[in-house]
Scaffold this motif. Structure first.
Motif, short mmCIF file in Angstrom:
data_model
loop_
_atom_site.label_atom_id
_atom_site.label_comp_id
_atom_site.label_asym_id
_atom_site.label_seq_id
_atom_site.Cartn_x
_atom_site.Cartn_y
_atom_site.Cartn_z
N LEU A 113 4.28 0.33 -7.29
CA LEU A 113 3.33 0.64 -6.22
C LEU A 113 2.54 -0.59 -5.80
N LEU A 114 2.22 -1.47 -6.74
CA LEU A 114 1.53 -2.72 -6.38
C LEU A 114 2.41 -3.59 -5.50
N ALA A 115 3.71 -3.67 -5.84
CA ALA A 115 4.65 -4.46 -5.04
C ALA A 115 4.79 -3.87 -3.63
N GLU A 116 4.86 -2.54 -3.54
CA GLU A 116 4.96 -1.89 -2.24
C GLU A 116 3.74 -2.19 -1.39
N LEU A 117 2.56 -2.07 -1.99
CA LEU A 117 1.33 -2.32 -1.25
C LEU A 117 1.25 -3.76 -0.77
N GLU A 127 -1.29 1.85 8.91
CA GLU A 127 -0.98 3.16 8.34
C GLU A 127 -0.24 3.02 7.01
N SER A 128 0.67 2.05 6.94
CA SER A 128 1.39 1.84 5.69
C SER A 128 0.46 1.33 4.59
N ILE A 129 -0.49 0.47 4.97
CA ILE A 129 -1.46 -0.03 3.99
C ILE A 129 -2.32 1.11 3.48
N ARG A 130 -2.76 1.99 4.39
CA ARG A 130 -3.56 3.14 3.97
C ARG A 130 -2.79 4.01 2.99
#
Length: 455
Positions: A113-117, A127-130
């Motif tokens: 999840l950290l890598a995705e963020l 929106e993706s960051i949120r």
């Protein structure tokens, strides 16, 4: 109480816990079905640590709930409790294989999840960051890292684009604050959920969440009257997750009813509880609360206390009420005793003992405490075993008030006439050093503190 259970509750008592020896009126399985999420485990664990009758069953259920989640520390805690309370229970042994597997899975999910963020931030898509912050915060919440969860939920706010998103952020932060028992932060988060009437549908849908969360926060801060108002204003017609994530509708009825009884007079109870159409919907599954309020309003104070005493054990097993039950009940008892004594000039201690007697504390001792605290204006006649109430003569009180008003009016009139006479004589008042000192201290000036000069 068996040996292991005795040892367990001795430890709980030494840690300042509240022990409930009598069995509750509710069925544990039916009771816990009202909740989901992390509050379900919290409630089971509290019952396991407090109820002698339900200890082992509640701890087993809490252990099963922990293994359905991802929080390994919760699993360790409940296994340790079960190991002390029921050492021969097959579940009172660490499942090391499950622990190791779950901790590896938690670590891998965190890194993913950290890598995705990080990728979303590089692409600068709001929106993706949120959503990335929300997913990571939910993950941290599920594994018990509530500080990190609160941090990442807060990071969602700059990237919200709709009213629903703004309200969702507030709900997430309130939920985490409730779990952390951070009562001071809850009203601040709730305040940021208000939209100024621009989105009435969204605000109406979030109303129960805001009111119940605010009520729980105020209860946690011992602000009982304000908490009662919040619970009484909750809208039962709106379907809301608050009723299983934080408190059930039954809980709202109990919290609102008890706090209203503890802080409101008979007129307020009639108007804001019994005649409140919204709150009546909450009271339907908890008819004893309605009966207790009705008894108080109708002057049947002993019956009101008797009803509440029958449910004291249940309320001592509530996650939010437990710490406040003794204070709330004491306030209700004091109100009942005071109201009971109002029509009489004196009442025998035997009569009061029959009406309000408690095996834990003699009524005479309780009355003495109320008199010392200023709650009750009366005197105890130990020789005759009577309680003599101190009556205030309303006519004498009115006359004293009228005389004080007249004297004040006369004093002001004389001062005005004096100043008018000075003005007519073309004189003016100049302050002396004493006058300046009085002015600095914010005090009133006397006529003698001024000098009269010719104009």
């Amino acid at each position: 109480m068996a040996g292991p259970l005795l040892e367990f509750f001795t430890q709980m008592d030494n840690q300042g816990g509240i022990i409930v020896k009598d069995g509750p009126k509710f069925d544990l399985d039916l009771y816990i079905q009202n909740y989901r999420g992390r509050t379900k485990f919290d409630r089971l664990l509290l019952i396991g640590r407090s109820s002698v009758k339900l200890c082992v069953d509640a701890l087993r259920a809490a252990l099963a709930e922990a293994k359905r989640g991802r929080d390994t520390q919760r699993y360790r805690d409940v296994v340790e409790y079960l190991r002390i309370a029921a050492p021969n229970d097959p579940d009172a042994v660490y499942d090391q294989k499950w622990l190791d597997k779950q901790e590896i899975a938690n670590h891998e999910e965190t890194q993913r999840l950290l890598a995705e963020l990080k990728g979303y931030k590089n692409n600068l898509i709001k929106e993706s960051i949120r959503m990335g912050n929300e997913d990571l915060a939910k993950h941290y919440e599920s594994i018990g890292d509530l500080n990190a969860a609160s941090e990442y939920y807060s990071k969602m706010r700059p990237d919200v684009s709709t009213a629903k998103h703004l309200i969702d952020v507030g709900k997430h932060l309130v939920r985490v604050a409730v779990q952390r028992r951070d009562w001071n932060m809850i009203p601040a988060h709730v305040a940021k959920m208000t939209l100024g009437g621009q989105y009435p549908d969204e605000e109406r849908n979030s109303q129960p969440f805001q009111k119940v969360a605010t009520g729980i926060a105020l209860l946690g801060q011992d602000k009982y009257y304000e908490a009662a108002l919040a619970f009484l204003e909750a809208d039962p017609s709106v379907s809301s997750k608050v009723y299983n994530e934080i408190a059930s509708k039954n809980d709202v009825a109990v919290y609102g009813g008890l706090l209203a009884l503890a802080t409101m007079d008979r007129r307020e109870l009639q108007a804001m509880v019994l005649e409140n159409q919204n709150f009546r919907a909450f009271l339907e599954p908890e008819p004893h609360i309605r009966r207790a309020v009705t008894m108080f309003v109708n002057g049947r104070y002993a019956a009101c206390i008797e009803i509440l005493e029958g449910y004291r054990g249940d309320y001592l097993l509530d996650i939010y009420l437990q710490r406040h039950v003794s204070k709330i009940y004491a306030r209700i008892r004091s109100k009942c005793v005071v109201q009971y004594l109002i029509p009489f000039s004196c009442v025998s201690l035997d009569t009061l003992e029959k009406a309000f007697g408690s095996p834990e504390r003699p009524i005479e001792e309780e009355l003495a405490g109320m008199i010392e605290e200023g709650v009750l204006e009366a005197r105890i006649d130990g020789i005759e075993s009577l309680v003599n109430t101190i009556k205030v003569d309303p006519r004498a009180q009115m006359q004293a008030s009228a005389l004080a008003s007249a004297e004040n009016y006369e004093r002001q009139a004389i001062e005005r006439l004096r100043r008018m006479a000075l003005a007519a004589a073309d004189l003016e008042l100049v302050g002396t050093r004493k006058m300046g000192l009085h002015h600095q201290l914010g005090g009133d000036l006397a006529f003698g503190d001024q000098e009269i000069l010719m104009g």
